[in-house]
Write a protein that holds these residues in place. Sequence first.
Motif, short mmCIF file in Angstrom:
data_model
loop_
_atom_site.label_atom_id
_atom_site.label_comp_id
_atom_site.label_asym_id
_atom_site.label_seq_id
_atom_site.Cartn_x
_atom_site.Cartn_y
_atom_site.Cartn_z
N LEU A 110 0.94 -1.15 0.10
CA LEU A 110 0.02 -0.11 0.15
C LEU A 110 0.98 1.23 0.01
CD1 LEU A 110 -1.60 -2.29 2.16
CD2 LEU A 110 -3.48 -0.35 1.74
N SER A 111 0.23 2.20 -0.53
CA SER A 111 1.13 3.62 -0.67
C SER A 111 0.52 4.78 -0.04
CB SER A 111 1.18 4.12 -2.18
OG SER A 111 2.11 3.09 -2.98
N ASP A 112 -0.78 4.71 0.19
CA ASP A 112 -1.57 5.82 1.10
C ASP A 112 -2.83 5.50 1.46
OD1 ASP A 112 -1.93 8.66 1.60
OD2 ASP A 112 -2.46 9.18 -0.47
N ILE A 113 -3.34 6.07 2.39
CA ILE A 113 -4.68 5.88 3.24
C ILE A 113 -5.12 7.17 3.37
CG2 ILE A 113 -4.25 3.94 4.36
CD1 ILE A 113 -3.17 5.27 6.71
N ALA A 114 -6.56 7.56 3.33
CA ALA A 114 -7.33 8.55 3.53
C ALA A 114 -8.44 8.39 4.56
CB ALA A 114 -7.66 9.22 2.50
N TRP A 115 -8.67 9.19 5.44
CA TRP A 115 -9.83 9.09 6.44
C TRP A 115 -10.98 9.86 5.95
CZ3 TRP A 115 -10.26 6.19 10.84
CH2 TRP A 115 -9.12 5.56 11.45
N SER A 116 -12.10 9.37 6.11
CA SER A 116 -13.27 10.24 6.01
C SER A 116 -13.47 11.15 7.21
CB SER A 116 -14.70 9.26 6.01
OG SER A 116 -14.77 8.64 7.16
N SER A 117 -14.06 12.27 6.97
CA SER A 117 -14.40 13.56 7.82
C SER A 117 -15.02 13.06 9.00
CB SER A 117 -15.13 14.67 7.13
OG SER A 117 -16.35 14.02 6.62
N ASP A 118 -15.75 11.92 9.08
CA ASP A 118 -16.32 11.40 10.43
C ASP A 118 -15.64 10.51 11.08
OD1 ASP A 118 -16.80 9.37 8.41
OD2 ASP A 118 -18.95 9.43 8.70
N SER A 119 -14.45 10.16 10.45
CA SER A 119 -13.54 9.07 11.12
C SER A 119 -14.20 7.63 11.22
CB SER A 119 -13.17 9.39 12.70
OG SER A 119 -12.56 10.90 12.61
N HIS A 121 -14.71 5.89 8.38
CA HIS A 121 -14.43 5.01 7.18
C HIS A 121 -13.07 5.43 6.69
CE1 HIS A 121 -18.73 5.13 6.18
NE2 HIS A 121 -18.58 4.00 6.56
N LEU A 122 -12.14 4.63 6.12
CA LEU A 122 -10.60 4.65 5.64
C LEU A 122 -10.68 4.36 4.19
CD1 LEU A 122 -8.06 5.59 6.99
CD2 LEU A 122 -7.45 3.31 7.17
N ALA A 123 -10.05 5.05 3.51
CA ALA A 123 -9.82 4.42 1.99
C ALA A 123 -8.35 3.90 2.00
CB ALA A 123 -10.05 5.53 0.91
N ASP A 128 -2.04 -3.34 -5.71
CA ASP A 128 -2.86 -4.05 -6.54
C ASP A 128 -3.83 -3.53 -7.66
OD1 ASP A 128 -4.83 -3.20 -5.06
OD2 ASP A 128 -4.60 -4.96 -3.57
N THR A 129 -3.71 -2.28 -7.61
CA THR A 129 -4.40 -1.24 -8.63
C THR A 129 -5.88 -0.91 -8.18
OG1 THR A 129 -5.32 -3.10 -9.95
CG2 THR A 129 -3.16 -2.37 -10.68
N THR A 130 -6.22 -1.22 -6.76
CA THR A 130 -7.44 -0.98 -6.21
C THR A 130 -7.53 -0.06 -5.20
OG1 THR A 130 -7.37 -2.98 -4.61
CG2 THR A 130 -8.15 -3.49 -7.00
N ILE A 131 -8.60 0.53 -4.80
CA ILE A 131 -8.83 1.27 -3.64
C ILE A 131 -9.96 0.58 -2.87
CG2 ILE A 131 -9.53 3.49 -2.66
CD1 ILE A 131 -8.66 4.52 -5.71
N ARG A 132 -9.56 0.21 -1.59
CA ARG A 132 -10.66 -0.47 -0.69
C ARG A 132 -11.24 0.84 0.28
NH1 ARG A 132 -10.92 -6.04 0.29
NH2 ARG A 132 -9.70 -7.16 -1.52
N ILE A 133 -12.33 0.85 0.57
CA ILE A 133 -12.95 1.70 1.47
C ILE A 133 -13.48 0.73 2.71
CG2 ILE A 133 -14.96 3.13 1.94
CD1 ILE A 133 -14.92 3.83 -0.95
N TRP A 134 -12.97 0.91 3.92
CA TRP A 134 -13.18 0.15 4.91
C TRP A 134 -14.11 0.80 6.10
CZ3 TRP A 134 -9.90 -4.28 4.90
CH2 TRP A 134 -8.94 -4.25 3.94
N GLU A 135 -14.80 0.01 6.70
CA GLU A 135 -15.49 0.54 8.06
C GLU A 135 -14.43 0.16 9.31
OE1 GLU A 135 -20.11 0.24 9.20
OE2 GLU A 135 -18.94 -1.79 9.35
#
Length: 274
Positions: A110-119, A121-123, A128-135
């Motif tokens: 993985l190269s990067d991660i980003a939080w949703s503004s409400d903390s 979810h995480l992207a 592997d050419t995909t982006i995952r959105i996590w709870e």
Amino acid sequence: MNHLDNLGDSTTDDEAGSQTTEDEVPERQAPAAPPPPPPPPPAPAPSAGRERPRYELRHTLRGHTDSISAVKFSPDGTLLASCGNDRVVKIWSPFTGELIRNLNGHTKGLSDIAWSSDSVHLASASDDTTIRIWEVDTGLTLRTLKGHTNYVFCVNYNNASNLLVSGGCDGEIRVWNVDKGIACGWITSMLSFLTPLITQGSAEEDSCNLDYVTAVHFNRDASLIVSCSLDGLIRIWNTATGQCLKTLAESHDAIWYAYMSAFTSVNDLKMRFS
């Protein structure tokens, strides 16, 4: 009685009285010296610049088994996320330094991660050419975003957290609808923004990042996207049309990070650069 004698006696008495009066006059004293003036206020010490921060090591977090590429606090400050070449996103407590959970699912680093503004979810962006959105609370993958054809290098939410923007080693910038999990527009090295109509513009407006996209970010209202790449250029895009509004360059060195906070809208950008 001899009046002359009395006159002489009177004169003597006057002289004696005069001498007595002169003897009783107190000696004149010199006036008291005025009090010294108050000392002037001390001159301010010459400024030595901003006071140095007093950092203190609280925790050393151990658990990754390979190089770490990104680490970010959640917006509410209660969690810390990290990711790296070991294909795992780790969620930590910044207060205790303890590992809370692992987010597993990517098949490459993985190269990067980003939080949703409400903390909530995480992207995560992966080789592997995909982006995952996590709870984050459950560790489950809510969406897997597919479309990049090479490593995904960077990802960021807009303030409303209903859009994601990503950039990759395929030279593409993609904008994603978070709820639907699909790309709603993208920029490639050959075409402009592939929305229903390709916009007309100058060669600069229709040019795109011809090298790896290393960072992407929305402005405050998501009307603009800023990107940078290994070609040494920073570009500002209209999110709705994909038009390249400005290309910023002073050197041809690689640029690894770009953050947009100064511009609030497309009109603001045109006003500042016109």
